[in-house]
Design an enzyme around this catalytic site. Structure first.
Site, mmCIF file in Angstrom:
data_model
loop_
_atom_site.group_PDB
_atom_site.id
_atom_site.type_symbol
_atom_site.label_atom_id
_atom_site.label_comp_id
_atom_site.label_asym_id
_atom_site.label_seq_id
_atom_site.Cartn_x
_atom_site.Cartn_y
_atom_site.Cartn_z
ATOM 1 N N LYS A 209 0.864 -1.175 0.000
ATOM 2 C CA LYS A 209 0.000 0.000 0.000
ATOM 3 C C LYS A 209 0.905 1.230 0.000
ATOM 4 O O LYS A 209 1.428 1.651 1.025
ATOM 5 C CB LYS A 209 -0.926 0.036 1.223
ATOM 6 C CG LYS A 209 -2.043 1.041 0.973
ATOM 7 C CD LYS A 209 -2.541 1.748 2.210
ATOM 8 C CE LYS A 209 -1.732 2.885 2.692
ATOM 9 N NZ LYS A 209 -1.719 4.094 1.863
ATOM 10 N N CYS A 317 13.395 11.442 6.616
ATOM 11 C CA CYS A 317 13.432 11.034 8.023
ATOM 12 C C CYS A 317 14.841 11.173 8.571
ATOM 13 O O CYS A 317 15.042 11.187 9.779
ATOM 14 C CB CYS A 317 12.956 9.595 8.172
ATOM 15 S SG CYS A 317 14.075 8.423 7.425
ATOM 16 N N GLU A 417 8.691 17.120 15.124
ATOM 17 C CA GLU A 417 9.364 16.873 13.845
ATOM 18 C C GLU A 417 8.715 17.824 12.843
ATOM 19 O O GLU A 417 7.519 17.688 12.539
ATOM 20 C CB GLU A 417 9.139 15.415 13.403
ATOM 21 C CG GLU A 417 9.809 15.083 12.083
ATOM 22 C CD GLU A 417 9.475 13.691 11.561
ATOM 23 O OE1 GLU A 417 8.340 13.227 11.756
ATOM 24 O OE2 GLU A 417 10.355 13.080 10.927
HETATM 25 P P1 NAD Z 1 2.018 8.974 7.414
HETATM 26 O O1 NAD Z 1 2.103 8.258 8.699
HETATM 27 O O2 NAD Z 1 1.060 10.092 7.280
HETATM 28 O O3 NAD Z 1 1.656 7.918 6.258
HETATM 29 C C1 NAD Z 1 2.333 6.692 6.147
HETATM 30 C C2 NAD Z 1 1.323 5.619 5.755
HETATM 31 O O4 NAD Z 1 0.402 5.428 6.820
HETATM 32 C C3 NAD Z 1 0.520 5.988 4.528
HETATM 33 O O5 NAD Z 1 0.465 4.881 3.672
HETATM 34 C C4 NAD Z 1 -0.840 6.375 5.080
HETATM 35 O O6 NAD Z 1 -1.895 6.020 4.220
HETATM 36 C C5 NAD Z 1 -0.928 5.598 6.376
HETATM 37 N N1 NAD Z 1 -1.643 6.344 7.428
HETATM 38 C C6 NAD Z 1 -1.562 7.673 7.684
HETATM 39 N N2 NAD Z 1 -2.314 7.981 8.749
HETATM 40 C C7 NAD Z 1 -2.882 6.850 9.173
HETATM 41 C C8 NAD Z 1 -3.758 6.527 10.251
HETATM 42 N N3 NAD Z 1 -4.229 7.456 11.077
HETATM 43 N N4 NAD Z 1 -4.132 5.241 10.412
HETATM 44 C C9 NAD Z 1 -3.674 4.283 9.584
HETATM 45 N N5 NAD Z 1 -2.854 4.538 8.538
HETATM 46 C C10 NAD Z 1 -2.457 5.805 8.342
HETATM 47 O O7 NAD Z 1 3.504 9.439 7.050
HETATM 48 P P2 NAD Z 1 3.958 10.372 5.853
HETATM 49 O O8 NAD Z 1 3.538 11.770 6.150
HETATM 50 O O9 NAD Z 1 3.555 9.785 4.561
HETATM 51 O O10 NAD Z 1 5.556 10.248 5.954
HETATM 52 C C11 NAD Z 1 6.324 11.116 6.733
HETATM 53 C C12 NAD Z 1 6.706 10.492 8.053
HETATM 54 O O11 NAD Z 1 7.375 9.262 7.826
HETATM 55 C C13 NAD Z 1 7.675 11.345 8.849
HETATM 56 O O12 NAD Z 1 7.299 11.311 10.192
HETATM 57 C C14 NAD Z 1 9.011 10.656 8.644
HETATM 58 O O13 NAD Z 1 9.946 10.847 9.671
HETATM 59 C C15 NAD Z 1 8.579 9.224 8.576
HETATM 60 N N6 NAD Z 1 9.580 8.418 7.904
HETATM 61 C C16 NAD Z 1 10.362 7.619 8.671
HETATM 62 C C17 NAD Z 1 11.363 6.858 8.078
HETATM 63 C C18 NAD Z 1 12.252 5.998 8.901
HETATM 64 O O14 NAD Z 1 12.896 5.123 8.348
HETATM 65 N N7 NAD Z 1 12.310 6.199 10.210
HETATM 66 C C19 NAD Z 1 11.557 6.927 6.695
HETATM 67 C C20 NAD Z 1 10.723 7.754 5.941
HETATM 68 C C21 NAD Z 1 9.730 8.495 6.560
#
Ligand code: NAD
Length: 534
Positions: A209, A317, A417
């Site tokens: 997904k 990240c 963040e």
């Molecule tokens: P996000 O959490 O909004 O989305 C990630 C995934 O989760 C998406 O596929 C989304 O559809 C799903 N999602 C979002 N909210 C949800 C909820 N309430 N319930 C269930 N599923 C949900 O993250 P983003 O904004 O797409 O990405 C940015 C974040 O990801 C930042 O916090 C960044 O630090 C983190 N990140 C971490 C790493 C790492 O390796 N630590 C790498 C890349 C990004």
């Protein structure tokens, strides 16, 4: 006998794989669903790109222009069930293929991704906004994991020990069955590539997904994967947001979930998936600190910090979002601000652009609000990137490089963040204070120290409680012979992405203890000596 039968099975199963020469045609990879105007993003289930029957659609917009480039489906529960059934059926066959057959598919996959790297990168620029060069890096860092998957013959070798007379114990790793990957928006190619190649190489089927905000790269990778010979149903792609994720957490046939994204979603997925008995690896948010020591190579350090703070508009990240100036290095900040000011904000396909747009209007508003909160709480706004406009892209979600100095740890701009091109700078007197400050922060993704002192670097390395440490290296993301080892608040679960740990996540060990008594062998010579009953 059994071996040749299983080889025969696997070659029949893989027969749909086209001859290698044909596969080079895919340099003209179609963008699938959006060749003309606004179209809908398809699901990829059982080897077919299919339209969702949902009535619920999510807008997909170019962050540099706000142009509507497509609609992403909230895939229906029936379609999710179909993807699961298809993946479960495919997993049963796929696990019977030999590791050598799967290795060959991975080799073709890596070749085809390399061939199509620029096209995928172009799609990333349109949907995610980062610069073309950075988008190519996004694909390349994922490709390295595919290269690791090509080496799985060695990594999946088992172990064997003679434990008693005629008795041996051996261990090998088996696939889990159906697994799933849930991805964030910020690396639309690299993070899916952390997940599906290793999962599939290890003998699983997977339901991916991608982020609903930039699913195009994953769709292109699905097309490539089919051409590389990944059979129907082994890789499936579904779209959506919360309902789709909750389905993945609850569906009993899905045995493991790989998640990368924000704390909020990750904590929810980790607890819901684990409560349902699934294996979950979850990489979460971060606040990465750089420590600048007075003995650092000033020019090289300032360049590295500016690049790592503002590159990808801070939407990494592993972005260096926090700078700790030790002693007099706080006097270097005006020079850092000058470098930041000179970075060009613009459209990602413009070769001169350094900083692209933020992903959505809401992200831009949030970043601008956090900048203001810093100023309101007493930080010094040394460089303010708000209000920047880009000619020809006036509607883009742009924020220019921003520096907040004299920041204190209680301020919201330090605690949150920000995920934008904003560097918050704090001052301390000693390296000890810097280490203490970083170790108190709940996150532990990455950190870097800039110094010319071996002893200081060594002290930092050993005393810092962060999973990925750079010494004069601003973004120390390890290559796939290692794993991505963020720690503390930046990870839930204890199995890291890619590397050996990544392969272990997608497999479970099985030990067998066998007894084949030499004395029972019917082909040995008859013994003519008097039995001694020993
Ligand atoms: P996000 O959490 O909004 O989305 C990630 C995934 O989760 C998406 O596929 C989304 O559809 C799903 N999602 C979002 N909210 C949800 C909820 N309430 N319930 C269930 N599923 C949900 O993250 P983003 O904004 O797409 O990405 C940015 C974040 O990801 C930042 O916090 C960044 O630090 C983190 N990140 C971490 C790493 C790492 O390796 N630590 C790498 C890349 C990004």
């Amino acid at each position: 006998m059994m071996l040749s039968a299983s080889l025969k099975n696997s070659s029949t199963y893989l027969k749909r794989t086209a001859p290698f020469a044909r596969r080079t045609f895919s340099t003209q990879l179609p963008l699938l669903q959006r060749v003309s105007g606004v179209e809908t993003v398809k699901n990829y289930i059982n080897g077919k790109f299919t339209d969702s029957k949902t009535n619920d659609w999510i807008e997909l917009r170019n962050p540099a222009t706000q142009e509507l480039i497509g609609y992403v489906p909230e895939t229906t529960q029936d379609e999710l069930k179909e993807a699961t059934e298809t993946a479960a059926a495919a997993a049963k066959k796929w696990r019977q293929t030999t590791v050598l057959a799967r290795q060959r598919v991975m080799m073709d996959l890596q070749y085809l991704i390399r061939l199509n790297q620029d096209k995928i990168a172009e799609n990333i620029v349109q949907e995610q906004g980062k610069t073309f060069a950075d988008a190519k890096g996004d694909v390349f860092r994922g490709l390295q994991v595919v290269e690791q998957a090509c080496a799985l013959t060695t990594h999946l070798m088992g172990e064997k020990l003679t434990v008693a007379k005629d008795m041996e114990t051996y261990m090998y790793r088996e696939p889990l069955g159906v697994v799933a990957g849930i991805c964030p928006f910020n690396f639309p190619a690299m993070i899916p590539l952390w997940m599906f190649p290793l999962a599939i190489a290890a003998g699983n089927s997977i339901i991916m997904k991608p982020s609903e905000r930039d699913p195009g790269a994953m769709m292109m990778l699905a097309k490539i994967a089919a051409e590389a010979g990944i059979p129907d149903g082994v890789l499936n792609v579904v779209h959506g947001s919360v309902d789709c994720v909750n389905y993945i957490c609850d569906e009993p046939q899905i045995k493991a979930i790989s998640f990368v994204g924000s704390d909020r979603a990750g904590e929810h997925i980790y607890s819901r998936g684990s409560a349902n008995g699934k294996r979950v690896q979850a990489n979460l948010g971060a606040k990465n600190h750089a420590v600048l020591l007075p003995d650092a190579n000033k020019q090289a350090a300032l360049n590295a910090i500016a690049g790592a703070a503002f590159g990808a508009a801070g939407q990494r990240c592993m972005a260096l979002s926090t700078l700790i100036c030790v002693g007099e290095t706080k006097d270097w900040l005006p020079e850092l601000a000058e470098r930041a000011r000179n970075l060009k904000v613009g459209y990602g396909m413009d070769p001169d652009t350094d900083v692209g747009p933020l992903i959505t209007v809401q992200s831009k508003e949030r970043v601008e609000r956090l900048i203001q909160s810093g100023a309101n709480e007493g930080a010094n706004l040394l460089l303010d990137g708000r209000g920047v406009t880009v000619k020809g892209y006036e509607k883009g979600n742009f924020v220019g490089p921003t520096l907040l100095t004299d920041v204190k740890t209680h301020m919201e701009c330090y605690r949150e963040e920000i995920f934008g091109p904003v560097l918050v700078c704090l001052n301390v007197d000693t390296l000890d204070e810097a280490i203490e400050l970083i170790n108190k922060n709940p996150y532990g993704n990455g950190t870097a120290v800039f110094t010319n002192s071996g002893p200081s670097a060594r002290k930092f390395e050993h005393e810092i409680d962060v999973g990925q440490v750079g010494i004069n290296v601003p973004i120390p993301v390890p290559v796939p012979p290692f794993s991505f080892t963020g720690s503390r608040g930046s990870i839930l679960g204890d199995m890291n992405f890619y590397g050996k740990s990544g392969l272990h996540f997608y497999t479970k060990p099985k030990t067998v203890t066998s007894l084949w008594k030499e004395s029972d062998s019917s082909h040995s010579r008859a013994s003519v000596s008097m039995p001694t009953m020993r």
